[in-house]
Every structure is written in structure tokens, then in C-alpha cells.
Design a protein around this motif. Structure first.
Motif, PDB file in Angstrom:
ATOM      1  N   THR A  46       0.813  -1.214   0.000  1.00  0.00           N
ATOM      2  CA  THR A  46       0.000   0.000   0.000  1.00  0.00           C
ATOM      3  C   THR A  46       0.849   1.268   0.000  1.00  0.00           C
ATOM      4  O   THR A  46       0.316   2.362  -0.226  1.00  0.00           O
ATOM      5  CB  THR A  46      -0.931   0.032   1.224  1.00  0.00           C
ATOM      6  OG1 THR A  46      -0.162   0.170   2.426  1.00  0.00           O
ATOM      7  CG2 THR A  46      -1.787  -1.227   1.296  1.00  0.00           C
ATOM      8  N   THR A 110      -1.225   4.066  -7.889  1.00  0.00           N
ATOM      9  CA  THR A 110      -1.885   4.971  -6.950  1.00  0.00           C
ATOM     10  C   THR A 110      -0.884   5.593  -5.986  1.00  0.00           C
ATOM     11  O   THR A 110      -1.030   6.746  -5.586  1.00  0.00           O
ATOM     12  CB  THR A 110      -2.960   4.200  -6.154  1.00  0.00           C
ATOM     13  OG1 THR A 110      -3.909   3.656  -7.079  1.00  0.00           O
ATOM     14  CG2 THR A 110      -3.677   5.105  -5.175  1.00  0.00           C
ATOM     15  N   SER A 111       0.160   4.850  -5.633  1.00  0.00           N
ATOM     16  CA  SER A 111       1.185   5.345  -4.714  1.00  0.00           C
ATOM     17  C   SER A 111       2.086   6.386  -5.345  1.00  0.00           C
ATOM     18  O   SER A 111       2.862   7.045  -4.656  1.00  0.00           O
ATOM     19  CB  SER A 111       2.045   4.169  -4.236  1.00  0.00           C
ATOM     20  OG  SER A 111       2.716   3.575  -5.340  1.00  0.00           O
ATOM     21  N   THR A 208     -11.973   8.260   1.615  1.00  0.00           N
ATOM     22  CA  THR A 208     -11.185   7.101   2.037  1.00  0.00           C
ATOM     23  C   THR A 208      -9.799   7.180   1.407  1.00  0.00           C
ATOM     24  O   THR A 208      -9.649   7.719   0.309  1.00  0.00           O
ATOM     25  CB  THR A 208     -11.863   5.784   1.611  1.00  0.00           C
ATOM     26  OG1 THR A 208     -11.024   4.677   2.007  1.00  0.00           O
ATOM     27  CG2 THR A 208     -12.073   5.728   0.107  1.00  0.00           C
ATOM     28  N   ARG A 209      -8.805   6.662   2.122  1.00  0.00           N
ATOM     29  CA  ARG A 209      -7.478   6.551   1.518  1.00  0.00           C
ATOM     30  C   ARG A 209      -7.287   5.190   0.851  1.00  0.00           C
ATOM     31  O   ARG A 209      -6.271   4.944   0.206  1.00  0.00           O
ATOM     32  CB  ARG A 209      -6.391   6.769   2.567  1.00  0.00           C
ATOM     33  CG  ARG A 209      -6.343   5.740   3.687  1.00  0.00           C
ATOM     34  CD  ARG A 209      -5.221   6.056   4.675  1.00  0.00           C
ATOM     35  NE  ARG A 209      -5.280   5.226   5.859  1.00  0.00           N
ATOM     36  CZ  ARG A 209      -4.747   4.012   5.971  1.00  0.00           C
ATOM     37  NH1 ARG A 209      -4.110   3.482   4.951  1.00  0.00           N
ATOM     38  NH2 ARG A 209      -4.844   3.324   7.097  1.00  0.00           N
ATOM     39  N   HIS A 210      -8.279   4.326   0.964  1.00  0.00           N
ATOM     40  CA  HIS A 210      -8.155   2.964   0.434  1.00  0.00           C
ATOM     41  C   HIS A 210      -8.674   2.905  -1.005  1.00  0.00           C
ATOM     42  O   HIS A 210      -9.746   2.367  -1.280  1.00  0.00           O
ATOM     43  CB  HIS A 210      -8.894   1.988   1.353  1.00  0.00           C
ATOM     44  CG  HIS A 210      -8.345   1.989   2.750  1.00  0.00           C
ATOM     45  ND1 HIS A 210      -7.101   1.484   3.047  1.00  0.00           N
ATOM     46  CD2 HIS A 210      -8.855   2.484   3.906  1.00  0.00           C
ATOM     47  CE1 HIS A 210      -6.860   1.634   4.346  1.00  0.00           C
ATOM     48  NE2 HIS A 210      -7.907   2.249   4.878  1.00  0.00           N
ATOM     49  N   THR A 211      -7.875   3.475  -1.890  1.00  0.00           N
ATOM     50  CA  THR A 211      -8.269   3.620  -3.299  1.00  0.00           C
ATOM     51  C   THR A 211      -7.358   2.848  -4.251  1.00  0.00           C
ATOM     52  O   THR A 211      -7.418   3.053  -5.462  1.00  0.00           O
ATOM     53  CB  THR A 211      -8.252   5.101  -3.689  1.00  0.00           C
ATOM     54  OG1 THR A 211      -6.927   5.639  -3.454  1.00  0.00           O
ATOM     55  CG2 THR A 211      -9.259   5.900  -2.875  1.00  0.00           C
ATOM     56  N   HIS A 212      -6.520   1.980  -3.715  1.00  0.00           N
ATOM     57  CA  HIS A 212      -5.577   1.245  -4.557  1.00  0.00           C
ATOM     58  C   HIS A 212      -6.341   0.281  -5.470  1.00  0.00           C
ATOM     59  O   HIS A 212      -7.137  -0.533  -5.011  1.00  0.00           O
ATOM     60  CB  HIS A 212      -4.611   0.460  -3.675  1.00  0.00           C
ATOM     61  CG  HIS A 212      -3.454  -0.139  -4.417  1.00  0.00           C
ATOM     62  ND1 HIS A 212      -2.750   0.541  -5.373  1.00  0.00           N
ATOM     63  CD2 HIS A 212      -2.871  -1.360  -4.329  1.00  0.00           C
ATOM     64  CE1 HIS A 212      -1.783  -0.229  -5.852  1.00  0.00           C
ATOM     65  NE2 HIS A 212      -1.843  -1.386  -5.231  1.00  0.00           N
ATOM     66  N   THR A 214      -8.420   1.236  -8.100  1.00  0.00           N
ATOM     67  CA  THR A 214      -9.698   1.712  -8.633  1.00  0.00           C
ATOM     68  C   THR A 214      -9.744   1.629 -10.157  1.00  0.00           C
ATOM     69  O   THR A 214     -10.746   1.215 -10.734  1.00  0.00           O
ATOM     70  CB  THR A 214      -9.976   3.158  -8.189  1.00  0.00           C
ATOM     71  OG1 THR A 214      -8.805   3.956  -8.448  1.00  0.00           O
ATOM     72  CG2 THR A 214     -10.325   3.222  -6.719  1.00  0.00           C
ATOM     73  N   GLY A 256      -0.829   2.706   3.796  1.00  0.00           N
ATOM     74  CA  GLY A 256      -0.887   3.716   2.748  1.00  0.00           C
ATOM     75  C   GLY A 256      -2.211   3.662   2.023  1.00  0.00           C
ATOM     76  O   GLY A 256      -3.278   3.667   2.645  1.00  0.00           O
ATOM     77  N   HIS A 257      -2.132   3.611   0.683  1.00  0.00           N
ATOM     78  CA  HIS A 257      -3.346   3.502  -0.135  1.00  0.00           C
ATOM     79  C   HIS A 257      -3.776   2.036  -0.152  1.00  0.00           C
ATOM     80  O   HIS A 257      -3.280   1.231  -0.933  1.00  0.00           O
ATOM     81  CB  HIS A 257      -3.076   4.008  -1.550  1.00  0.00           C
ATOM     82  CG  HIS A 257      -2.719   5.466  -1.610  1.00  0.00           C
ATOM     83  ND1 HIS A 257      -3.653   6.457  -1.454  1.00  0.00           N
ATOM     84  CD2 HIS A 257      -1.530   6.079  -1.775  1.00  0.00           C
ATOM     85  CE1 HIS A 257      -3.058   7.643  -1.534  1.00  0.00           C
ATOM     86  NE2 HIS A 257      -1.771   7.440  -1.726  1.00  0.00           N
TER      87      HIS A 257
END
Length: 278
Positions: A46, A110-111, A208-212, A214, A256-257
Motif C-alpha cells: 500500500t 496509486t502510490s 477514504t485513503r483505500h483507493t488502490h 480503482t 498507505g493507499h
């Protein structure tokens, strides 16, 4: 209806949030059978991408030929392509197939880690010409149209539509300009057909930061819909809802993401779809 056979040509994500791992989960949740041609192996989590091993072009082609020769394919999703040589070879291999192809022009994770060099990005033109739909985010749209960086693209703006129409006209593919990278609380995605016709979807940004993953998820969901013979706008609309459901259901993993909740917790997507915000 028979189970749609979806071939995923993309890189592997060891953290399970994006790449073929996200693709397989998406296709499965939406009722398809996922098959893969792995283009690259990445060590990532992440927080970022720590290492990339590109799979040789001949091995990528062998995976594609193996799948086509036995199981067959109803739609293709192309993500991280690995190298310019592989991009050209895949375009040659798929060019004669009369099936829907969704191309997600992956350049940066995404990172923020780079996943395509300049030669590979230049070869994207070949893949766009064989694609039914290309799905750039706003920075990718700028890069693919060689846009002037001093004029930022905003989601849903007239300039976004102009760039998407220019890309669609040049490549002969429909273009879905994804608006998630724009500022603001409303995300606007713009679909432009090769003939210039357009359609937009608007949605409130999910905090949300949890977008890895998408982008990978959206493209694979669209490919599954096309493999199920859905019209393109309907496939896009369902794919957007699936991504939004998965964002809400994110399990909160990593520092992280983080990954989204592709399994959606407790029920199949078709039972939850009506509960997800537009």
C-alpha cells in the motif's frame, strides 16, 4: 447466459490491491470467468512499488495463445503492459479478434510509482487503435493527448471533453475520462464515443485513503459487462457502482493507499448494487 470469458493482460500486484489480483476478484464478483496473461511481476504494497520484473514478450503471447486456443475469450482487459515490445506484440495478436477490448493506459500506480517508461507510453497508440474503450484518468488523458501541462484538466470541464474527443477521434476508440484525480467533492466521469457523442456520470467523492486498484477494477468491470453483451454506457454505469461499493467496503488494510473491498463483505454485488450511492 453462458459465463463470459474475460482475458486480463496486466501486471501482478503482490499486495493484492490492484493489477491482476483486483481484476480477477472483479470479474468473479460480476459473474465472469477470469483468465490472465501476466505482463510483469511487481513487489508492491500500500506504500509503493519496490521492484518490477517484466515478463518476456514471448511468454505473454504464449499465455494469450493458450487461453484463446482452448477456453476462448469474450472480452479483454489490458492494464499494465510491461514494455513497448509487448504492447506492439499484443496489438498484433488481438487486432484480428472481433471482441470488446478495454484498455486501461496504466502509467503510474496509486502510490505514485512509475509503471510505464516513455517508449511503452508511445506504444499505447497501437493498443488504443484496437480497443473498444480506453479509460485514462486525467493525468493520463493529458499525457496521451500531449496536452500542455500549464493548463490543468478538470473533471467534467469543457477542456476535458475536448481532450477526450481528440483522443477518441485520433485512435478510433471510445474514451472514458475518469475524474477521480480532480479536486472537489463531486467526481465526474465523461464517456466520449469515437463519433464524438458523450455522456457523463457524477458522484459524491467517497472519503477514504483505500483507493488502490480503482482504475484496474473499473476497467475489468466494464470488460465483464461488455463480455455479457451489455451496451457500453450500461457497462460503464454498473462498473462505476461496483467501484463505489468496493470503496465503501474497503477492509482498511495497510499503512498507505489500501485495497478496496472487492468481495463486498457479505453478499454478491447484484444484491448490494441498489444500496450503493451514485
Amino acid at each position: 447466459m453462458k459465463t463470459p470469458r474475460i482475458l486480463i493482460i496486466a501486471g501482478s500486484d503482490s499486495g493484492g490491491g490492484a493489477g491482476i489480483q483486483a481484476d480477477i476478484k472483479t470479474v468473479t464478483m460480476l459473474g465472469g470467468h477470469a483468465m490472465t496473461a501476466v505482463t510483469a511481476i511487481t513487489a508492491q504494497n500500500t506504500l509503493g512499488v519496490q521492484a518490477v520484473h517484466v515478463v518476456p514478450t514471448d511468454m505473454v503471447l504464449a499465455q494469450i495463445a493458450s487461453v484463446i486456443g482452448d477456453i476462448g475469450v469474450d472480452a479483454v482487459k489490458i492494464g499494465m503492459i510491461g514494455s513497448a515490445a509487448t504492447a506492439h506484440a499484443v496489438a498484433d495478436e488481438l487486432g484480428a479478434l472481433a471482441i470488446p477490448i478495454v484498455f486501461d493506459p496504466v502509467m503510474v500506480a496509486t502510490s505514485g510509482s512509475t509503471l510505464a517508461d516513455a517508449d511503452t507510453i508511445a506504444a499505447f497508440d497501437r493498443l488504443m487503435r484496437i480497443a473498444t474503450l480506453t479509460t485514462p484518468n486525467l493525468p493520463e488523458l493529458e499525457a496521451l493527448t500531449r496536452s500542455v501541462r500549464g493548463e490543468p484538466v478538470e473533471a467534467g470541464s469543457a477542456r476535458t471533453g475536448e481532450l477526450a474527443r481528440a483522443l477518441a477521434s485520433r485512435s478510433g476508440t471510445a474514451v472514458l475520462a475518469k475524474g477521480g484525480h480532480a479536486e472537489g467533492e463531486t467526481i465526474t466521469d465523461t464517456l466520449v464515443a469515437a463519433d464524438g457523442g458523450s455522456q457523463q456520470w457524477h458522484g459524491t467523492r467517497i472519503a477514504t485513503r483505500h483507493t488502490h486498484g480503482t482504475g484496474c477494477t473499473l476497467a475489468s468491470a466494464i470488460a465483464t459487462g461488455l463480455g455479457q453483451c451489455m451496451p457500453l454506457p450500461d457497462a460503464v454505469a454498473r462498473a462505476r457502482r461496483f467501484v463505489r461499493c468496493a470503496l465503501i467496503a474497503a477492509p482498511g488494510l495497510g499503512n498507505g493507499h489500501g485495497p478496496m473491498g472487492h468481495a463486498l463483505g457479505v453478499a454478491p454485488f447484484d444484491e448490494l448494487e441498489h444500496r450503493c450511492p451514485d
